[in-house]
Design an enzyme around this catalytic site. Structure first.
Site, PDB file in Angstrom:
ATOM      1  N   SER A 273      96.673  22.690  54.126  1.00  0.00           N
ATOM      2  CA  SER A 273      96.454  21.309  54.545  1.00  0.00           C
ATOM      3  C   SER A 273      96.257  21.214  56.052  1.00  0.00           C
ATOM      4  O   SER A 273      96.878  21.940  56.811  1.00  0.00           O
ATOM      5  CB  SER A 273      97.648  20.432  54.147  1.00  0.00           C
ATOM      6  OG  SER A 273      97.445  19.108  54.597  1.00  0.00           O
TER       7      SER A 273
ATOM      8  N   LYS B 263     101.336  21.286  47.116  1.00  0.00           N
ATOM      9  CA  LYS B 263     100.162  20.768  47.834  1.00  0.00           C
ATOM     10  C   LYS B 263      99.615  19.517  47.137  1.00  0.00           C
ATOM     11  O   LYS B 263      99.175  18.568  47.781  1.00  0.00           O
ATOM     12  CB  LYS B 263      99.078  21.849  47.901  1.00  0.00           C
ATOM     13  CG  LYS B 263      97.741  21.378  48.500  1.00  0.00           C
ATOM     14  CD  LYS B 263      97.899  20.834  49.910  1.00  0.00           C
ATOM     15  CE  LYS B 263      96.600  20.744  50.686  1.00  0.00           C
ATOM     16  NZ  LYS B 263      95.511  20.007  50.073  1.00  0.00           N
TER      17      LYS B 263
ATOM     18  N   GLY C 162      92.859  19.910  57.069  1.00  0.00           N
ATOM     19  CA  GLY C 162      91.442  19.689  57.250  1.00  0.00           C
ATOM     20  C   GLY C 162      90.793  20.776  58.086  1.00  0.00           C
ATOM     21  O   GLY C 162      91.348  21.859  58.284  1.00  0.00           O
TER      22      GLY C 162
ATOM     23  N   HIS D 115     101.820  16.735  48.091  1.00  0.00           N
ATOM     24  CA  HIS D 115     101.445  16.403  49.473  1.00  0.00           C
ATOM     25  C   HIS D 115     100.245  15.460  49.481  1.00  0.00           C
ATOM     26  O   HIS D 115     100.230  14.444  50.160  1.00  0.00           O
ATOM     27  CB  HIS D 115     101.126  17.691  50.241  1.00  0.00           C
ATOM     28  CG  HIS D 115     100.354  17.482  51.513  1.00  0.00           C
ATOM     29  ND1 HIS D 115      98.990  17.211  51.527  1.00  0.00           N
ATOM     30  CD2 HIS D 115     100.731  17.512  52.812  1.00  0.00           C
ATOM     31  CE1 HIS D 115      98.579  17.064  52.767  1.00  0.00           C
ATOM     32  NE2 HIS D 115      99.608  17.248  53.567  1.00  0.00           N
ATOM     33  N   ASN D 116      99.217  15.805  48.707  1.00  0.00           N
ATOM     34  CA  ASN D 116      98.010  14.990  48.678  1.00  0.00           C
ATOM     35  C   ASN D 116      98.275  13.623  48.054  1.00  0.00           C
ATOM     36  O   ASN D 116      97.699  12.613  48.479  1.00  0.00           O
ATOM     37  CB  ASN D 116      96.901  15.703  47.913  1.00  0.00           C
ATOM     38  CG  ASN D 116      96.253  16.802  48.736  1.00  0.00           C
ATOM     39  OD1 ASN D 116      96.880  17.364  49.632  1.00  0.00           O
ATOM     40  ND2 ASN D 116      95.008  17.117  48.448  1.00  0.00           N
TER      41      ASN D 116
ATOM     42  N   LEU E  36      82.046  30.673  52.807  1.00  0.00           N
ATOM     43  CA  LEU E  36      81.905  30.305  54.220  1.00  0.00           C
ATOM     44  C   LEU E  36      81.433  28.869  54.399  1.00  0.00           C
ATOM     45  O   LEU E  36      80.446  28.603  55.102  1.00  0.00           O
ATOM     46  CB  LEU E  36      80.967  31.287  54.927  1.00  0.00           C
ATOM     47  CG  LEU E  36      81.514  32.712  55.075  1.00  0.00           C
ATOM     48  CD1 LEU E  36      80.480  33.632  55.687  1.00  0.00           C
ATOM     49  CD2 LEU E  36      82.790  32.714  55.909  1.00  0.00           C
TER      50      LEU E  36
ATOM     51  N   GLU F  71      99.811  11.632  50.634  1.00  0.00           N
ATOM     52  CA  GLU F  71      98.724  11.290  51.552  1.00  0.00           C
ATOM     53  C   GLU F  71      97.962  10.054  51.050  1.00  0.00           C
ATOM     54  O   GLU F  71      97.661   9.148  51.824  1.00  0.00           O
ATOM     55  CB  GLU F  71      97.782  12.496  51.664  1.00  0.00           C
ATOM     56  CG  GLU F  71      96.559  12.302  52.526  1.00  0.00           C
ATOM     57  CD  GLU F  71      95.654  13.513  52.439  1.00  0.00           C
ATOM     58  OE1 GLU F  71      94.445  13.342  52.174  1.00  0.00           O
ATOM     59  OE2 GLU F  71      96.143  14.653  52.633  1.00  0.00           O
ATOM     60  N   TYR F  72      97.664  10.011  49.748  1.00  0.00           N
ATOM     61  CA  TYR F  72      97.030   8.829  49.161  1.00  0.00           C
ATOM     62  C   TYR F  72      97.879   7.591  49.427  1.00  0.00           C
ATOM     63  O   TYR F  72      97.371   6.536  49.801  1.00  0.00           O
ATOM     64  CB  TYR F  72      96.888   8.991  47.644  1.00  0.00           C
ATOM     65  CG  TYR F  72      95.644   9.681  47.150  1.00  0.00           C
ATOM     66  CD1 TYR F  72      94.804   9.061  46.224  1.00  0.00           C
ATOM     67  CD2 TYR F  72      95.311  10.965  47.549  1.00  0.00           C
ATOM     68  CE1 TYR F  72      93.667   9.700  45.738  1.00  0.00           C
ATOM     69  CE2 TYR F  72      94.184  11.616  47.074  1.00  0.00           C
ATOM     70  CZ  TYR F  72      93.367  10.971  46.162  1.00  0.00           C
ATOM     71  OH  TYR F  72      92.250  11.605  45.687  1.00  0.00           O
TER      72      TYR F  72
ATOM     73  N   THR G  20      75.644  33.145  49.035  1.00  0.00           N
ATOM     74  CA  THR G  20      74.392  33.037  49.786  1.00  0.00           C
ATOM     75  C   THR G  20      74.541  33.880  51.041  1.00  0.00           C
ATOM     76  O   THR G  20      75.215  33.496  52.001  1.00  0.00           O
ATOM     77  CB  THR G  20      74.120  31.566  50.170  1.00  0.00           C
ATOM     78  OG1 THR G  20      74.159  30.758  48.993  1.00  0.00           O
ATOM     79  CG2 THR G  20      72.762  31.429  50.834  1.00  0.00           C
TER      80      THR G  20
ATOM     81  N   MET H 174      85.836  25.007  55.963  1.00  0.00           N
ATOM     82  CA  MET H 174      87.242  25.450  55.896  1.00  0.00           C
ATOM     83  C   MET H 174      87.325  26.970  55.947  1.00  0.00           C
ATOM     84  O   MET H 174      88.165  27.544  56.648  1.00  0.00           O
ATOM     85  CB  MET H 174      87.899  24.923  54.621  1.00  0.00           C
ATOM     86  CG  MET H 174      88.265  23.465  54.654  1.00  0.00           C
ATOM     87  SD  MET H 174      89.654  23.091  55.755  1.00  0.00           S
ATOM     88  CE  MET H 174      91.030  23.780  54.826  1.00  0.00           C
TER      89      MET H 174
ATOM     90  N   ARG I  91      91.843   2.930  44.985  1.00  0.00           N
ATOM     91  CA  ARG I  91      90.555   3.573  45.268  1.00  0.00           C
ATOM     92  C   ARG I  91      89.565   3.314  44.136  1.00  0.00           C
ATOM     93  O   ARG I  91      88.371   3.083  44.382  1.00  0.00           O
ATOM     94  CB  ARG I  91      90.745   5.074  45.479  1.00  0.00           C
ATOM     95  CG  ARG I  91      91.547   5.431  46.708  1.00  0.00           C
ATOM     96  CD  ARG I  91      91.375   6.890  47.086  1.00  0.00           C
ATOM     97  NE  ARG I  91      92.298   7.269  48.149  1.00  0.00           N
ATOM     98  CZ  ARG I  91      92.227   8.415  48.823  1.00  0.00           C
ATOM     99  NH1 ARG I  91      91.273   9.281  48.532  1.00  0.00           N
ATOM    100  NH2 ARG I  91      93.100   8.700  49.778  1.00  0.00           N
TER     101      ARG I  91
END
Length: 484
Positions: free
Chosen positions: A130, A185, A132, A188-189, A12, A192-193, A36, A15, A289
């Site tokens: 994807s 995915k 966020g 995809h990322n 939890l 995205e970069y 937790t 996301m 980066r």
């Protein structure tokens, strides 16, 4: 509440919470668990109050609260925590139950886990999610892969919680077996970069070479978002450049120039190296980066190493249009490289990827959603055997039209000492791809000279290898031929 849950979710964090609320809003009852237990109480009595959400305090409670076959989505940190949870929950499951990993997992781990769980009679899905935090809540792009028999069991839930494009089509479909979903995915990322780095280079050109203020750049990105560049990343860049701190100064100017990363871009570049695919733009974006993270070194070097002082004397309005076209063409190269990588991976791992369908999944909900993804779908609908997006008539013509602008931008930025690794590598890839004869003939001669690695000849059949005794002292023995 006596009704059993349609699906369980573990983890939890933001996301996880948002996905639970998304599922519940679409009519599903969701059981939740977190290591937790205080998080469970806070969620059920807070954001989840008076909703069809069942809080559980241990794995037995979680499993007992679920309809069979049980479906449990894991939203914990990628890596060992996922393996640990799988081993902990297996004793409570029955054959045919489904575990779903919705994190940013490296695809080889999904390959391994799918085989492991199927060997024990369970089903496994590794899915990219994807969009966020906001996407998780109102509709993400979802890219599931793994055990094909699991798809009918989760299809209704996934399709209902996914983002939808204007015609109502959900941004979700079955990708393929084993780690196919997490591979897509990952690509995809990686794209995205690339997109983010390209936008940042355009920003630096406008700021350092054209001398534009954040407010002026805000207006440029606002206009660009109403052009062919219409996309989520252009949209948020517009908003960022228009956002001022409490003192009225642009917030973006107060942020330290060191970029973070979670590893998916690096994974994409490494996968490309493993498969022998020139993923140059995304690779440069990862390295950019890394270079940004060397802040202290760069500050020191800036006092020692010299270069030209940026100075622009031309037509600023025309150059901004050149920059827009250079960004658009470079963006197309990024997607082209990503699709070549997916095609090669499909061959390597035996996946039957729907390339047009992948573009459709990326049209809404996800970070790289943009207007021209529909053109990618059209390209593969016309020719599913398309080797490279740049060979499709639309992409071919668009890049050709943008070429003069693209070259002017790269030339001007380089002459003015503005670092543009992504924009320039995109152009170099384009030029390399369209060049019939590259200088690799000399490279092969060099390899043969020092290592007897052999070469092929233009006047002989492909697959026949030769060695030259370049020095007269090497003899006729040649190294074995292999590719890495």
């Amino acid at each position: 509440m006596n009704k059993k849950a349609d699906i369980g979710l573990v983890g939890l964090a933001v996301m996880g919470e948002n996905l639970v609320l998304n599922m519940e809003s679409k009519g599903f009852t969701v059981a939740v668990y977190n290591r937790t237990t205080e998080k469970v109480d806070n969620f059920v009595n807070g954001r989840g109050k008076d909703k069809n959400i069942i809080g559980t305090r241990n794995l037995q409670e979680l499993v007992d609260s679920l309809e069979r076959p049980r479906k449990i989505m894991i939203m914990v940190k990628a890596g060992k925590p996922v393996d640990d949870f799988i081993d902990q929950v297996i004793p409570f499951l029955d054959k045919g139950d489904v575990l779903i990993d919705g994190g940013n997992t490296h695809f080889p781990d999904t390959n391994r886990r799918t085989a492991y769980l199927e060997s024990k009679g369970f089903l496994y899905i590794g899915t990219g999610v994807s969009g966020g935090e906001e996407g998780a809540l109102i509709g993400p792009s979802i890219m599931p892969g793994g055990s094909k028999a699991a798809w009918p069991l989760v299809k209704d839930i996934f399709l209902k919680i996914a983002a939808r494009v204007d015609d109502g089509t959900p941004c979700c479909d079955w990708v393929g077996e084993d780690g196919a979903g997490h591979f897509v995915k990952m690509v995809h990322n990686g794209i995205e970069y690339g997109d983010m780095q390209l936008i940042c280079e355009a920003y630096q050109i406008m700021k350092d070479m054209l001398g534009m203020s954040a407010g002026q750049m805000h207006e440029v990105f606002k206009a660009w978002n109403e052009s062919e560049l219409d996309s989520y990343l252009i949209e948020i860049t517009r908003d960022i450049l228009g956002y001022n701190d409490e003192d009225g100064e642009p917030m973006v100017d107060k942020i330290l120039d060191t970029a973070g990363q979670k590893g998916t871009g690096k994974w994409t570049a490494v996968a490309a190296l493993d498969l022998g695919i020139p993923l140059t733009l995304i690779g440069e974006s990862v390295f950019a980066r890394c270079l940004s993270a060397q802040k202290d070194e760069r500050v020191e070097a800036s006092k020692i190493l010299k270069g030209p002082e940026p100075e622009f004397t031309g037509d600023k309005v025309r150059f901004i249009e050149d920059l827009r076209q250079a960004l658009y063409a470079s963006k197309m190269v990024s997607y082209a490289q990503g699709y070549v990588l997916m095609r090669e991976a499909a061959k390597e791992y035996g996946w039957d990827l729907n390339y047009g369908g992948i573009a459709l999944m990326w049209r809404g909900g996800c970070i790289i959603r943009s207007a021209f993804l529909s053109k990618i779908k059209e390209a593969f609908d016309k020719n599913n055997k398309l080797k490279n997006l740049l060979l499709d008539p639309f992409f071919q013509e668009t890049v050709h039209t943008a070429q003069e602008s693209w070259r002017r931008v790269v030339s001007s930025a380089t002459s003015n000492g503005i670092p543009i690794p992504a924009l320039s590598s995109a152009l170099c890839y384009y030029d390399g791809y369209r060049t019939e004869r590259l200088p690799a003939n000399l490279l092969q001669a060099q390899r043969d000279y020092f290592g007897a690695h052999t070469y092929e000849r233009v006047d002989k059949a492909r697959g026949e290898f030769f060695h030259t005794n370049w020095t007269g002292r090497g003899g006729t023995t040649a190294s074995s031929t292999y590719n890495v």
